[in-house]
Design a protein around this motif. Structure first.
Motif, PDB file in Angstrom:
ATOM      1  N   LEU A  98       0.829  -1.205   0.000  1.00 32.56           N
ATOM      2  CA  LEU A  98       0.000   0.000   0.000  1.00 32.56           C
ATOM      3  C   LEU A  98       0.864   1.255   0.000  1.00 32.56           C
ATOM      4  O   LEU A  98       0.560   2.233  -0.683  1.00 32.56           O
ATOM      5  CB  LEU A  98      -0.929   0.013   1.223  1.00 32.56           C
ATOM      6  CG  LEU A  98      -2.088  -0.966   1.221  1.00 32.56           C
ATOM      7  CD1 LEU A  98      -2.801  -0.945   2.562  1.00 32.56           C
ATOM      8  CD2 LEU A  98      -3.067  -0.630   0.111  1.00 32.56           C
TER       9      LEU A  98
ATOM     10  N   PHE B 236       0.579   3.090  -3.562  1.00 38.41           N
ATOM     11  CA  PHE B 236      -0.326   4.233  -3.458  1.00 38.41           C
ATOM     12  C   PHE B 236       0.262   5.407  -2.680  1.00 38.41           C
ATOM     13  O   PHE B 236      -0.371   6.450  -2.570  1.00 38.41           O
ATOM     14  CB  PHE B 236      -1.655   3.804  -2.822  1.00 38.41           C
ATOM     15  CG  PHE B 236      -2.357   2.726  -3.592  1.00 38.41           C
ATOM     16  CD1 PHE B 236      -2.914   2.983  -4.830  1.00 38.41           C
ATOM     17  CD2 PHE B 236      -2.435   1.434  -3.086  1.00 38.41           C
ATOM     18  CE1 PHE B 236      -3.549   1.982  -5.544  1.00 38.41           C
ATOM     19  CE2 PHE B 236      -3.069   0.424  -3.800  1.00 38.41           C
ATOM     20  CZ  PHE B 236      -3.632   0.700  -5.031  1.00 38.41           C
TER      21      PHE B 236
ATOM     22  N   SER C 222      -1.199   2.621   6.760  1.00 42.68           N
ATOM     23  CA  SER C 222      -0.914   1.250   6.348  1.00 42.68           C
ATOM     24  C   SER C 222      -0.997   0.300   7.544  1.00 42.68           C
ATOM     25  O   SER C 222      -1.605  -0.773   7.453  1.00 42.68           O
ATOM     26  CB  SER C 222       0.469   1.184   5.712  1.00 42.68           C
ATOM     27  OG  SER C 222       0.838  -0.140   5.461  1.00 42.68           O
TER      28      SER C 222
ATOM     29  N   THR D 201      -4.637  -0.169   8.551  1.00 43.07           N
ATOM     30  CA  THR D 201      -5.377  -1.100   7.702  1.00 43.07           C
ATOM     31  C   THR D 201      -4.971  -2.533   7.994  1.00 43.07           C
ATOM     32  O   THR D 201      -5.803  -3.442   7.955  1.00 43.07           O
ATOM     33  CB  THR D 201      -5.179  -0.792   6.204  1.00 43.07           C
ATOM     34  OG1 THR D 201      -3.795  -0.860   5.876  1.00 43.07           O
ATOM     35  CG2 THR D 201      -5.730   0.563   5.839  1.00 43.07           C
TER      36      THR D 201
END
Length: 92
Positions: A58, A62, A69, A72
């Motif tokens: 991630l 992104f 991160s 998540t």
């Protein structure tokens, strides 16, 4: 290094999670203790590896901040572990 630290913490945290889950969260007994623990560890390992590699991806793909991160990783791991343990490992 976050990856190394997470790997070191995985074993002790898995044992702690197993003990607290059978004491206060779920009802054991759907499987034998050995099968129950192996399923618990297997699901925990899959969620851990997915989060461990998903977080850096991630960030790389992104450009999201490390804190998001890790957040998540935490949320995804929690949800996968809870629902798999509730419906596949432990009794209702």
């Amino acid at each position: 290094n976050a990856i190394i630290n997470n790997c070191i913490a995985f074993g002790p945290s898995l044992m702690f999670a197993y003990v607290t889950n059978i004491m206060w969260v779920f009802t054991p007994g759907r499987h034998s203790k050995l099968v129950e623990f192996l399923l618990f560890a297997g699901i925990g390992s899959v969620a851990f590896v997915a989060g461990l590699f998903g977080g850096p991806m991630l960030i790389k793909w992104f450009g999201i901040p490390t804190e998001i991160s890790q957040g998540t990783f935490l949320i995804t791991s929690f949800l996968v572990n809870f629902f798999c343990r509730k419906f596949f490992i432990f009794k209702g």
